[in-house]
Design a protein around this motif. Structure first.
Motif, PDB file in Angstrom:
ATOM      1  N   ARG A  31       0.843  -1.212   0.000  1.00 37.37           N
ATOM      2  CA  ARG A  31       0.000   0.000   0.000  1.00 37.37           C
ATOM      3  C   ARG A  31       0.874   1.256   0.000  1.00 37.37           C
ATOM      4  NH1 ARG A  31      -3.479  -3.294  -1.430  1.00 37.37           N
ATOM      5  NH2 ARG A  31      -5.044  -4.166  -0.037  1.00 37.37           N
ATOM      6  N   LYS A  70      -6.822  -2.660  -5.284  1.00 37.72           N
ATOM      7  CA  LYS A  70      -6.898  -1.535  -4.345  1.00 37.72           C
ATOM      8  C   LYS A  70      -5.831  -0.481  -4.653  1.00 37.72           C
ATOM      9  CE  LYS A  70      -9.076  -3.515  -0.267  1.00 37.72           C
ATOM     10  NZ  LYS A  70      -8.998  -3.578   1.206  1.00 37.72           N
ATOM     11  N   SER A  75       0.778   4.357   2.838  1.00 35.36           N
ATOM     12  CA  SER A  75       0.255   3.880   4.133  1.00 35.36           C
ATOM     13  C   SER A  75       1.250   4.107   5.266  1.00 35.36           C
ATOM     14  CB  SER A  75      -0.107   2.393   4.042  1.00 35.36           C
ATOM     15  OG  SER A  75       1.045   1.624   3.754  1.00 35.36           O
ATOM     16  N   GLY A  77       4.925   4.603   7.441  1.00 34.43           N
ATOM     17  CA  GLY A  77       6.176   3.869   7.633  1.00 34.43           C
ATOM     18  C   GLY A  77       5.952   2.367   7.511  1.00 34.43           C
ATOM     19  N   ASP A  78       6.912   1.692   6.860  1.00 32.89           N
ATOM     20  CA  ASP A  78       6.818   0.237   6.666  1.00 32.89           C
ATOM     21  C   ASP A  78       7.045  -0.449   8.007  1.00 32.89           C
ATOM     22  OD1 ASP A  78       7.289  -2.476   6.132  1.00 32.89           O
ATOM     23  OD2 ASP A  78       8.074  -2.039   4.137  1.00 32.89           O
ATOM     24  N   GLN A  79       5.954  -0.990   8.570  1.00 34.14           N
ATOM     25  CA  GLN A  79       6.013  -1.552   9.924  1.00 34.14           C
ATOM     26  C   GLN A  79       6.910  -2.791   9.983  1.00 34.14           C
ATOM     27  OE1 GLN A  79       4.413   0.264  12.622  1.00 34.14           O
ATOM     28  NE2 GLN A  79       4.654   1.571  10.834  1.00 34.14           N
ATOM     29  N   GLY A 123       1.829   7.935   8.451  1.00 33.39           N
ATOM     30  CA  GLY A 123       2.830   8.868   7.908  1.00 33.39           C
ATOM     31  C   GLY A 123       2.559   9.205   6.453  1.00 33.39           C
ATOM     32  N   THR A 145      -3.087   6.539  12.230  1.00 30.37           N
ATOM     33  CA  THR A 145      -3.180   5.281  12.983  1.00 30.37           C
ATOM     34  C   THR A 145      -2.263   5.263  14.201  1.00 30.37           C
ATOM     35  OG1 THR A 145      -1.404   4.282  11.704  1.00 30.37           O
ATOM     36  CG2 THR A 145      -3.640   3.918  10.896  1.00 30.37           C
ATOM     37  N   SER A 151       2.716   4.797  17.676  1.00 31.87           N
ATOM     38  CA  SER A 151       3.496   5.849  17.031  1.00 31.87           C
ATOM     39  C   SER A 151       2.700   7.148  17.079  1.00 31.87           C
ATOM     40  CB  SER A 151       3.788   5.464  15.573  1.00 31.87           C
ATOM     41  OG  SER A 151       4.573   6.462  14.947  1.00 31.87           O
TER      42      SER A 151
END
Ligand code: 2NE
Length: 275
Positions: A31, A70, A75, A77-79, A123, A145, A151
């Motif tokens: 995403r 989609k 979306s 920061g890459d968690q 972010g 989120t 965060s």
């Protein structure tokens, strides 16, 4: 317009055409979440657009749709690479380098327009917030989120968001972590307009072309004036930098430099003390 690709990147696409730069986050399988490398590449592309005197407007967008149909702008920061002290790069160094990118987008004297299709979350939401303008596709979804995923962005992500949508709405967005559709975003002043998703890029180009008909110096002074209202001494520095730039462009300003180089006293008596 006929987009010409610029440079070689892994996580982004970079194009230019007729005074417009287009920067596309290209990680649709995530995403369009950003890892440190994504942000470094975005910073490189934005710096290039800033330095290019032919470029007046930058479009920031996300690649899509993904194979599941989609769309996403970004979306956040890459968690999956988030470590104990930030987002970890290939060398193992933890970073929050997206904050540098936010400052560059805000301070560069060109107009940055976010083109948001699908998710602008976390972010990634803050990235559109710091852009000068946002055009939303009718499928756009906005939200923070942070408090859900451990965060927060207490910088532009909180204070500048509140300047845009007001204190109550900004607190709602952060405290409840809800998602808002394009019409709700328009109603709260979070975006400039909503268009069908298939027309998003065309609309962005149209806005860019209208802006490009205007005076570059007037636009750069206005951007720094809007920033100065929010950004304290850093904002004043930007605004004042434009005053210095304009002064250098005058005969009176040039007289000081010329006198120094010619080793003579400056003759400022020829210039009036205007009322
Ligand atoms: C964006 C959202 C709501 C989309 O939901 P959905 O259901 O459409 O997609 P799904 O299945 O969640 O995501 C599709 C794939 O993308 C990955 C997912 O893990 C999934 O991967 P697979 O299971 O297919 O392998 N993906 C999506 N977002 C990701 C992310 N941010 N990092 C890594 N992988 C991601 C939904 O995906 C969502 O809520 N995503 C997380 C949003 C989020 O919490 N972002 C971080 C906020 S904190 C932040 O960005 C930040 C900050 O607060 C301060 C400083 C700097 C950064």
């Amino acid at each position: 317009v006929e987009w010409q690709p610029v440079g070689t990147f892994e996580d982004i696409l970079y194009h230019k055409a007729d005074g417009i730069a287009k920067i596309t986050i290209n990680r649709p399988h995530k995403r369009n979440a950003f890892r440190p490398k994504t942000v470094t590449e975005l910073y490189t592309a934005f710096s290039n657009a800033r330095e290019d005197t032919r470029i007046g407007v930058v479009l920031l967008t996300g690649a899509g749709p993904h194979t599941d149909g989609k769309y996403a702008f970004c979306s956040g920061g890459d968690q999956s690479v988030r470590g104990d002290a930030g987002y970890v790069d290939d060398a193992g160094v933890p970073r929050l380098n997206v904050l540098d990118l936010q400052r560059l987008i805000r301070s560069m004297p060109k107009v940055v327009i976010a083109l948001v299709a699908g998710y602008a979350i976390g972010g990634g939401h803050v990235l559109h917030v710091v852009c000068d303008l946002t055009i939303a596709a009718d499928n756009a979804i906005f939200g923070q989120t942070g408090p859900k995923v451990g965060s927060f962005d207490g910088g532009f992500g909180a204070s500048y968001l509140a300047r845009s949508v007001g204190q109550k709405k900004a607190r709602e967005i952060w405290f409840l972590c809800r998602q808002y559709d394009a019409q709700q975003a328009l109603d709260m002043g979070l975006v400039n307009c909503v268009v069908p998703v298939d027309e998003l890029e065309t609309e962005g180009i149209q806005w860019a072309q209208e802006i490009l008909q205007k005076s570059p110096i007037a636009i750069r002074c206005l951007k720094s004036a809007f920033n100065a209202d929010c950004d304290g001494q850093a904002g004043l520095q930007e605004l004042a930098g434009n005053a210095t730039l304009l002064f250098y462009m005058t005969e009176e300003g040039a007289e000081g430099k010329q006198a120094f180089l010619e080793k003579r006293p400056p003759n400022f008596r020829q210039y009036p003390w205007l009322p």
